[in-house]
Design a protein around this motif. Structure first.
Motif, PDB file in Angstrom:
ATOM      1  N   VAL A  24      37.774  62.984 102.586  1.00  0.00           N
ATOM      2  CA  VAL A  24      37.586  61.541 102.726  1.00  0.00           C
ATOM      3  C   VAL A  24      36.972  61.284 104.095  1.00  0.00           C
ATOM      4  CG1 VAL A  24      38.676  59.267 102.765  1.00  0.00           C
ATOM      5  CG2 VAL A  24      39.605  61.062 101.295  1.00  0.00           C
ATOM      6  N   THR A  25      35.867  60.556 104.138  1.00  0.00           N
ATOM      7  CA  THR A  25      35.214  60.259 105.404  1.00  0.00           C
ATOM      8  C   THR A  25      36.059  59.296 106.230  1.00  0.00           C
ATOM      9  OG1 THR A  25      33.950  58.453 104.407  1.00  0.00           O
ATOM     10  CG2 THR A  25      32.904  60.622 104.476  1.00  0.00           C
ATOM     11  N   ARG A  26      35.793  59.280 107.534  1.00  0.00           N
ATOM     12  CA  ARG A  26      36.507  58.383 108.441  1.00  0.00           C
ATOM     13  C   ARG A  26      35.860  56.999 108.405  1.00  0.00           C
ATOM     14  NH1 ARG A  26      37.427  60.917 114.140  1.00  0.00           N
ATOM     15  NH2 ARG A  26      35.166  60.713 114.366  1.00  0.00           N
ATOM     16  N   VAL A  55      28.427  66.209  98.472  1.00  0.00           N
ATOM     17  CA  VAL A  55      29.623  66.373  99.310  1.00  0.00           C
ATOM     18  C   VAL A  55      29.866  65.118 100.140  1.00  0.00           C
ATOM     19  CG1 VAL A  55      30.692  67.736 101.154  1.00  0.00           C
ATOM     20  CG2 VAL A  55      29.346  68.881  99.369  1.00  0.00           C
ATOM     21  N   ILE A  56      28.817  64.572 100.735  1.00  0.00           N
ATOM     22  CA  ILE A  56      28.936  63.340 101.520  1.00  0.00           C
ATOM     23  C   ILE A  56      29.338  62.172 100.617  1.00  0.00           C
ATOM     24  CG2 ILE A  56      27.687  61.642 102.914  1.00  0.00           C
ATOM     25  CD1 ILE A  56      28.169  64.237 104.408  1.00  0.00           C
ATOM     26  N   GLU A  57      28.618  62.000  99.520  1.00  0.00           N
ATOM     27  CA  GLU A  57      28.883  60.857  98.648  1.00  0.00           C
ATOM     28  C   GLU A  57      30.250  60.968  97.969  1.00  0.00           C
ATOM     29  OE1 GLU A  57      24.324  59.482  97.616  1.00  0.00           O
ATOM     30  OE2 GLU A  57      25.364  60.739  96.155  1.00  0.00           O
ATOM     31  N   GLY A  58      30.644  62.182  97.589  1.00  0.00           N
ATOM     32  CA  GLY A  58      31.936  62.376  96.941  1.00  0.00           C
ATOM     33  C   GLY A  58      33.119  62.137  97.855  1.00  0.00           C
ATOM     34  N   ALA A  59      32.868  62.208  99.171  1.00  0.00           N
ATOM     35  CA  ALA A  59      33.916  61.940 100.156  1.00  0.00           C
ATOM     36  C   ALA A  59      33.946  60.479 100.587  1.00  0.00           C
ATOM     37  CB  ALA A  59      33.720  62.831 101.384  1.00  0.00           C
ATOM     38  N   ILE A  73      27.866  57.861 103.084  1.00  0.00           N
ATOM     39  CA  ILE A  73      26.547  57.354 102.703  1.00  0.00           C
ATOM     40  C   ILE A  73      25.502  58.286 103.284  1.00  0.00           C
ATOM     41  CG2 ILE A  73      24.962  55.383 102.838  1.00  0.00           C
ATOM     42  CD1 ILE A  73      27.602  53.781 103.688  1.00  0.00           C
ATOM     43  N   ILE A  74      24.510  58.654 102.489  1.00  0.00           N
ATOM     44  CA  ILE A  74      23.390  59.457 102.977  1.00  0.00           C
ATOM     45  C   ILE A  74      22.116  58.948 102.331  1.00  0.00           C
ATOM     46  CG2 ILE A  74      23.963  61.265 101.273  1.00  0.00           C
ATOM     47  CD1 ILE A  74      22.682  63.293 103.287  1.00  0.00           C
ATOM     48  N   THR A  75      21.147  58.572 103.168  1.00  0.00           N
ATOM     49  CA  THR A  75      19.870  58.034 102.697  1.00  0.00           C
ATOM     50  C   THR A  75      18.766  58.491 103.635  1.00  0.00           C
ATOM     51  OG1 THR A  75      19.822  55.984 104.019  1.00  0.00           O
ATOM     52  CG2 THR A  75      21.067  55.918 101.945  1.00  0.00           C
ATOM     53  N   ILE A 100      16.582  61.608 107.727  1.00  0.00           N
ATOM     54  CA  ILE A 100      17.842  61.387 107.017  1.00  0.00           C
ATOM     55  C   ILE A 100      18.906  60.827 107.949  1.00  0.00           C
ATOM     56  CG2 ILE A 100      19.747  62.564 105.818  1.00  0.00           C
ATOM     57  CD1 ILE A 100      17.204  62.410 104.144  1.00  0.00           C
ATOM     58  N   ILE A 101      19.700  59.890 107.415  1.00  0.00           N
ATOM     59  CA  ILE A 101      20.894  59.396 108.092  1.00  0.00           C
ATOM     60  C   ILE A 101      22.076  59.572 107.154  1.00  0.00           C
ATOM     61  CG2 ILE A 101      20.226  57.039 107.396  1.00  0.00           C
ATOM     62  CD1 ILE A 101      22.009  55.966 109.638  1.00  0.00           C
ATOM     63  N   ALA A 102      23.185  60.062 107.692  1.00  0.00           N
ATOM     64  CA  ALA A 102      24.434  60.155 106.936  1.00  0.00           C
ATOM     65  C   ALA A 102      25.535  59.527 107.781  1.00  0.00           C
ATOM     66  CB  ALA A 102      24.777  61.603 106.613  1.00  0.00           C
ATOM     67  N   ALA A 103      26.380  58.734 107.140  1.00  0.00           N
ATOM     68  CA  ALA A 103      27.454  58.054 107.855  1.00  0.00           C
ATOM     69  C   ALA A 103      28.719  58.075 107.020  1.00  0.00           C
ATOM     70  CB  ALA A 103      27.064  56.611 108.174  1.00  0.00           C
ATOM     71  N   GLY A 104      29.847  58.087 107.714  1.00  0.00           N
ATOM     72  CA  GLY A 104      31.119  58.080 107.022  1.00  0.00           C
ATOM     73  C   GLY A 104      31.550  56.707 106.564  1.00  0.00           C
ATOM     74  N   SER A 105      31.101  55.663 107.261  1.00  0.00           N
ATOM     75  CA  SER A 105      31.509  54.301 106.929  1.00  0.00           C
ATOM     76  C   SER A 105      30.297  53.402 106.763  1.00  0.00           C
ATOM     77  CB  SER A 105      32.415  53.729 108.020  1.00  0.00           C
ATOM     78  OG  SER A 105      31.678  53.434 109.189  1.00  0.00           O
ATOM     79  N   ARG A 106      30.460  52.357 105.975  1.00  0.00           N
ATOM     80  CA  ARG A 106      29.394  51.379 105.775  1.00  0.00           C
ATOM     81  C   ARG A 106      29.067  50.666 107.082  1.00  0.00           C
ATOM     82  NH1 ARG A 106      25.230  50.494 102.616  1.00  0.00           N
ATOM     83  NH2 ARG A 106      26.511  51.366 100.932  1.00  0.00           N
ATOM     84  N   ALA A 107      30.072  50.382 107.896  1.00  0.00           N
ATOM     85  CA  ALA A 107      29.843  49.656 109.147  1.00  0.00           C
ATOM     86  C   ALA A 107      28.931  50.441 110.086  1.00  0.00           C
ATOM     87  CB  ALA A 107      31.175  49.355 109.828  1.00  0.00           C
ATOM     88  N   VAL A 108      29.216  51.720 110.274  1.00  0.00           N
ATOM     89  CA  VAL A 108      28.397  52.543 111.168  1.00  0.00           C
ATOM     90  C   VAL A 108      27.006  52.739 110.580  1.00  0.00           C
ATOM     91  CG1 VAL A 108      28.130  54.890 112.083  1.00  0.00           C
ATOM     92  CG2 VAL A 108      30.312  53.695 112.307  1.00  0.00           C
TER      93      VAL A 108
END
Length: 257
Positions: A143-145, A217-221, A224-226, A239-247
């Motif tokens: 689970v992402t932070r 792996v990112i999305e299942g946790a 977000i990765i786009t 590419i950007i990957a983030a654990g939370s929508r806010a970040v």
């Protein structure tokens, strides 16, 4: 019939048998470029062949996109995306942040994936049921932070030297706002993000095989990765990957200027 987690584990074990004995072994390195340095090792080639052999035996109707041995059947409904050693520079330097990336796409969209780090004994696997870690810490769901703002975030990138011009300015602006930044973790940075240890990864110049095993792996946790323009990341690029929508929203607002 689709593959399951046990089949991904078989692929990882086949690759591990080729990569781990060559890690920190003084192996020979070949440079793929006549100008510059893009290393490939015997381990890269042997691991990809081992993975491909199992796929071709068990799923002969599937296509394969591989870094070292070319592509087969990219127009098929199911396509495997293989990076036998992501982070070859780390591999040849003896740093255990490289990994084997194995992904499966359905009609161009990543649906299953694995990040395997043989030296640490860690596996990050994802399918439609979510993302799972197995390793020295046991087994747990990933689970992402949910970091609330960029100023509290931990940012990773492989190297800031890979950015130039406008991309460099945007990256540096984000870097100046985060709580902590670190360099040089290759695919392991994405594993740490999925596990909730860090919050943001920003990179450019990625190939499809650099992200194919990572996206699920990112999305299942819950992450977000786009691409930097907000599109699907399967084809790589910036590419950007983030654990939370806010970040994610705060960082991509800078990247899209």
């Amino acid at each position: 019939m689709l593959p399951d987690r046990s089949f991904f584990n078989r692929l990882a074990e086949a690759a591990r048998a080729e990569t781990l004995p060559r890690f920190r072994s003084g192996l020979d390195v070949t440079n793929k470029l006549s100008s510059g340095f893009d290393p490939v090792t015997e381990g890269d080639r042997a691991a990809e062949l081992a993975i491909r052999a199992l796929i071709e035996e068990n799923f002969p109707d599937h296509g394969i996109l591989g870094e070292e041995h070319g592509n087969v059947g990219l127009d098929r409904d199911y396509v495997w995306v293989i990076d036998p050693i992501d982070g070859t520079r780390a591999f040849i330097s003896g740093v255990p942040v490289w990994g084997t990336l194995i992904g499966l796409q359905k009609e161009g969209r990543a649906i299953m994936g694995m990040i395997e780090q043989p030296f640490t004994g860690e596996r990050y696997f994802a399918d439609e049921n979510g993302s799972i870690y197995t390793g020295p810490e046991g087994e747990r769901r990933l689970v992402t932070r949910q970091c609330d703002r960029l100023s509290n975030a931990i940012l990773f990138t492989t190297s800031p030297h890979l950015f130039a011009g406008d991309e460099m300015e945007k990256y540096r602006e984000i870097e100046s706002q985060v709580r902590l930044f670190r360099y040089g973790c290759d695919c392991y940075a994405y594993a740490l993000l999925a596990a909730g240890h860090i919050d943001l990864v920003i990179e450019n110049g990625l190939k499809p095989y650099d992200v194919g095993g990572i996206i699920p792996v990112i999305e299942g946790a819950g992450g977000i990765i786009t691409t930097w323009d907000g599109g699907r990341p399967e084809n790589g690029g910036s590419i950007i990957a983030a654990g939370s929508r806010a970040v994610y929203e705060q960082a991509i607002a800078v990247l899209q200027r």
